[in-house]
Motif scaffolding. Structure first.
Motif, PDB file in Angstrom:
ATOM      1  N   HIS A  77     -27.387 -15.400  -6.824  1.00  0.00           N
ATOM      2  CA  HIS A  77     -26.735 -16.401  -6.862  1.00  0.00           C
ATOM      3  C   HIS A  77     -25.794 -16.345  -8.130  1.00  0.00           C
ATOM      4  N   TRP A  80     -22.175 -17.610  -7.235  1.00  0.00           N
ATOM      5  CA  TRP A  80     -22.078 -19.146  -6.935  1.00  0.00           C
ATOM      6  C   TRP A  80     -22.068 -19.898  -8.411  1.00  0.00           C
ATOM      7  N   GLN A  84     -19.555 -22.479  -9.974  1.00  0.00           N
ATOM      8  CA  GLN A  84     -19.978 -24.056 -10.121  1.00  0.00           C
ATOM      9  C   GLN A  84     -19.707 -24.201 -11.760  1.00  0.00           C
TER      10      GLN A  84
END
Length: 264
Positions: A77, A80, A84
């Motif tokens: 991840h 991501w 973020q």
């Protein structure tokens, strides 16, 4: 009146703390840098969970999850997380500093701060600003506790002004009211009717704070978000949509300012 004062003064009931294990792990980036992620082993967790807010990235691990599986989860991840963290970055958020913090947010405004030495530490409204008295030997943690106590006192004063208006129209009063630093929510009503409100609400404009209080009180009438629930909200707060939009536009920064001021 006595029961109302008891309600406003009540806080969290005594509870046995649950042990959490925390450390920081660095996730390598494509440019050669590293992104720190707070890793928390929580015995209450049932699965791995990755969250990102203004404080950074956090990986929550269940008690039986291995560190290796957590590392694989972070690598999978990584893109991501980077995206973020960039979305949640907010500039200009600073911690409380004695004699250097010049303004403090309160009820939608930045109020000037006057620092002064004294025998004990206390923050209080004074004219159009805030007088912050500090003891000679108080440390940064003590200053933050003083500020938190000040904000909670101001928040309880606001609720104390608004609550009597709405109690007669409710099936029952909330069991207690407590203020917490909440990550994403602004308020919640527990199954035992305990009402929790985000402490950063006192930094927002009063009409927005009032809307959140009304919203949560209406859950004493309807526990869900059905059309009947929203009719209860509308009857008490006709401009609730405007307040919801206010939080959409300004909520992240309001929460980040409180966290910044109280951070160690």
């Amino acid at each position: 009146m006595t029961s109302l004062l008891r309600l406003l003064r009540s806080g969290d009931p005594p509870s046995k703390p649950r042990p959490l294990q925390r450390d920081t792990v660095d996730v390598p980036l494509a440019d050669g840098g590293c992104l720190p992620v707070l890793r928390v082993r929580d015995p209450r967790a049932t699965r791995m969970r990755l969250t990102v807010d203004e404080r950074g990235a956090r990986l929550t691990l269940p008690a039986r999850a291995s560190l290796a599986s957590g590392d694989r989860f972070l690598r999978a991840h990584r893109a991501w997380i980077v995206e973020q963290v960039g979305l949640h970055a907010i500039d200009g958020i600073a911690p409380l500093e004695r004699d250097r913090t010049r303004v403090l947010p309160l009820r939608g405004e930045d109020l000037p701060v006057r620092w002064q030495a004294g025998p004990f530490s206390r923050a209080m409204r004074e004219g159009d600003g805030i007088a912050f008295t500090h003891a000679a030997r108080i440390g940064d943690a003590g200053l933050r506790r003083t500020l938190r106590d000040f904000y909670e006192g101001e928040a309880r004063a606001d609720v104390g002004r608004w609550l009597p208006r709405w109690l007669p129209g409710l099936p029952r009063p909330p069991a207690r009211i407590r203020f917490k630093v909440m990550s994403s929510q602004w308020g919640s009503l527990a199954p035992d009717d305990a009402l929790s409100l985000d402490l950063s609400l006192v930094l927002a404009r009063p009409s927005a704070f009032h809307y959140v209080l009304v919203h949560e009180l209406c859950h004493l009438v309807h526990a869900d978000h059905s059309p009947a629930f929203w009719r209860e909200v509308e009857a008490r707060c006709p401009d609730w949509r405007g307040e919801r939009d206010y939080f959409h536009d300004h909520g992240r920064r309001i929460k980040a300012r409180l966290r910044g001021l109280l951070s160690g």
